[in-house]
Scaffold this active site. Sequence first.
Site, PDB file in Angstrom:
ATOM      1  CG  ASP A 177      48.124  40.640  37.675  1.00  0.00           C
ATOM      2  OD1 ASP A 177      47.709  40.971  38.810  1.00  0.00           O
ATOM      3  OD2 ASP A 177      48.475  39.489  37.387  1.00  0.00           O
ATOM      4  N   GLY A 178      49.932  42.940  38.993  1.00  0.00           N
ATOM      5  CA  GLY A 178      51.264  42.951  39.604  1.00  0.00           C
ATOM      6  C   GLY A 178      51.461  43.975  40.711  1.00  0.00           C
ATOM      7  N   GLY A 234      50.456  43.871  43.861  1.00  0.00           N
ATOM      8  CA  GLY A 234      50.832  43.229  45.128  1.00  0.00           C
ATOM      9  C   GLY A 234      52.296  42.828  45.122  1.00  0.00           C
ATOM     10  CG  HIS A 250      46.162  47.737  45.325  1.00  0.00           C
ATOM     11  ND1 HIS A 250      46.237  46.920  44.213  1.00  0.00           N
ATOM     12  CD2 HIS A 250      45.872  46.906  46.365  1.00  0.00           C
ATOM     13  CE1 HIS A 250      45.996  45.659  44.577  1.00  0.00           C
ATOM     14  NE2 HIS A 250      45.775  45.634  45.877  1.00  0.00           N
ATOM     15  CD  GLU A 257      36.048  35.798  38.828  1.00  0.00           C
ATOM     16  OE1 GLU A 257      34.958  35.293  38.517  1.00  0.00           O
ATOM     17  OE2 GLU A 257      36.549  36.741  38.173  1.00  0.00           O
ATOM     18  CG  LEU A 261      41.008  57.386  25.930  1.00  0.00           C
ATOM     19  CD1 LEU A 261      41.654  56.520  24.855  1.00  0.00           C
ATOM     20  CD2 LEU A 261      41.922  57.455  27.146  1.00  0.00           C
ATOM     21  NE  ARG A 314      47.497  38.787  33.843  1.00  0.00           N
ATOM     22  CZ  ARG A 314      46.496  38.147  34.461  1.00  0.00           C
ATOM     23  NH1 ARG A 314      45.546  37.596  33.754  1.00  0.00           N
ATOM     24  NH2 ARG A 314      46.460  38.064  35.780  1.00  0.00           N
ATOM     25  NE  ARG A 337      46.164  33.812  36.086  1.00  0.00           N
ATOM     26  CZ  ARG A 337      47.217  33.346  36.765  1.00  0.00           C
ATOM     27  NH1 ARG A 337      47.850  32.264  36.366  1.00  0.00           N
ATOM     28  NH2 ARG A 337      47.618  33.942  37.874  1.00  0.00           N
ATOM     29  CG  LEU A 338      42.289  36.091  28.083  1.00  0.00           C
ATOM     30  CD1 LEU A 338      41.221  35.589  27.112  1.00  0.00           C
ATOM     31  CD2 LEU A 338      42.676  37.534  27.717  1.00  0.00           C
ATOM     32  CB  SER A 339      42.322  36.827  35.029  1.00  0.00           C
ATOM     33  OG  SER A 339      43.589  36.253  35.231  1.00  0.00           O
TER      34      SER A 339
HETATM   35  C1  IPE Z   1      43.163  40.202  37.053  1.00  0.00           C
HETATM   36  O1  IPE Z   1      44.183  40.059  37.965  1.00  0.00           O
HETATM   37  C2  IPE Z   1      42.189  41.243  37.527  1.00  0.00           C
HETATM   38  C3  IPE Z   1      42.671  42.614  37.509  1.00  0.00           C
HETATM   39  C4  IPE Z   1      43.831  43.025  37.059  1.00  0.00           C
HETATM   40  C5  IPE Z   1      41.755  43.588  38.018  1.00  0.00           C
HETATM   41  P1  IPE Z   1      44.140  38.959  39.112  1.00  0.00           P
HETATM   42  O2  IPE Z   1      45.383  39.131  39.918  1.00  0.00           O
HETATM   43  O3  IPE Z   1      42.852  39.030  39.850  1.00  0.00           O
HETATM   44  O4  IPE Z   1      44.167  37.605  38.286  1.00  0.00           O
HETATM   45  P2  IPE Z   1      44.690  36.157  38.680  1.00  0.00           P
HETATM   46  O5  IPE Z   1      44.088  35.833  40.035  1.00  0.00           O
HETATM   47  O6  IPE Z   1      46.183  36.223  38.758  1.00  0.00           O
HETATM   48  O7  IPE Z   1      44.244  35.256  37.582  1.00  0.00           O
HETATM   49  C1  IPE Z   2      46.201  43.892  40.189  1.00  0.00           C
HETATM   50  O1  IPE Z   2      47.284  43.617  41.015  1.00  0.00           O
HETATM   51  C2  IPE Z   2      45.184  44.764  40.858  1.00  0.00           C
HETATM   52  C3  IPE Z   2      43.907  44.089  41.153  1.00  0.00           C
HETATM   53  C4  IPE Z   2      43.626  42.850  40.860  1.00  0.00           C
HETATM   54  C5  IPE Z   2      42.899  44.868  41.830  1.00  0.00           C
HETATM   55  P1  IPE Z   2      47.279  42.421  42.031  1.00  0.00           P
HETATM   56  O2  IPE Z   2      46.747  42.901  43.342  1.00  0.00           O
HETATM   57  O3  IPE Z   2      46.586  41.236  41.484  1.00  0.00           O
HETATM   58  O4  IPE Z   2      48.829  42.140  42.177  1.00  0.00           O
HETATM   59  P2  IPE Z   2      49.553  40.722  42.237  1.00  0.00           P
HETATM   60  O5  IPE Z   2      49.133  39.953  41.027  1.00  0.00           O
HETATM   61  O6  IPE Z   2      49.095  40.069  43.509  1.00  0.00           O
HETATM   62  O7  IPE Z   2      50.991  41.042  42.239  1.00  0.00           O
HETATM   63 MG    MG Z   3      47.222  39.675  40.343  1.00  0.00          MG
END
Ligand code: IPE
Ligand code: IPE
Ligand code: MG
Length: 242
Positions: free
Chosen positions: A18-19, A21, A35, A65, A129, A186, A192-194
């Site tokens: 995550d992160g 964006g 990405h 989601e 792996l 994470r 959170r586990l999302s």
């Molecule tokens: C979880 O990240 C899904 C992936 C890393 C693919 P999200 O960005 O979708 O989760 P939330 O919305 O912060 O819970």
């Molecule tokens: C995780 O990064 C990638 C996917 C969910 C596909 P995000 O796109 O959720 O990045 P943030 O959480 O918005 O920074």
């Molecule tokens: Mg995210």
Amino acid sequence: MARSEQNKLPSHVAIIMDGNGRWARRRGLPRFLGHQQGVKALKKAVRFASDQGIQSLTVYAFSTENWQRPKEEVSFLLDLMHKTFVEEIDELHQEGVRIVLVGDRSNLSGDILQLWQNAEGLTQDNTGLTLNVAFNYGGRQELLHVAKVLAQRAAVGDLDPAQIDESMVNDLLYTKGSPDPDLIIRTGGEQRLSNFLLWQSAYSELYVTDVLWPDFNEEHFASALDDFGQRERRFGRVGKKE
Ligand code: IPE
Ligand code: IPE
Ligand code: MG
């Protein structure tokens, strides 16, 4: 002491990547560039896990989601996945990586499904792996799928509901064949586990880092493994230090 000497290397590591964006936004860049950088971090993580002798790596790439994101972002992510497959599959295969799609196949378009089936078919006999890619994955949806299969078997008289046990559920999960994750990392700081591996994470050790996924490198991965190596896992029993 090297991690391997401590004999506490996790067999199965799962990562919520995550992160992306936020990584881009902090640089004044469009999200999609985050990405793109995220794929580079993924390549590093796969190589590192393989070099360390970790048996299974599960990466959360796209949740059920995530389809609710803007159309442009979703199609960018699908194209990026396609491109990454084309560019990386031969090298992954040569390195002995076995690729498995962990997610709902029932509503994927024909060409996306074909891509996964080709990658799985090519790498199925590899013994290095195991790379589980959680794509179109949701933990609740996975459990609904299990419930429906078991209910259908019971409805036609093939299954006595009293016989349903954990191993029967395990065998119907998308992750069948991999042990439960020992460690879930994470990135991006959210605690959170999302909707990730809800059944499988029952006794996973959780490690959250503020490092954004595109910045996550071998040192960060090694820190997570070191942290795991110092944990005492109790599984509900009395601890050794008691
Ligand atoms: C979880 O990240 C899904 C992936 C890393 C693919 P999200 O960005 O979708 O989760 P939330 O919305 O912060 O819970
Ligand atoms: C995780 O990064 C990638 C996917 C969910 C596909 P995000 O796109 O959720 O990045 P943030 O959480 O918005 O920074
Ligand atoms: Mg995210």
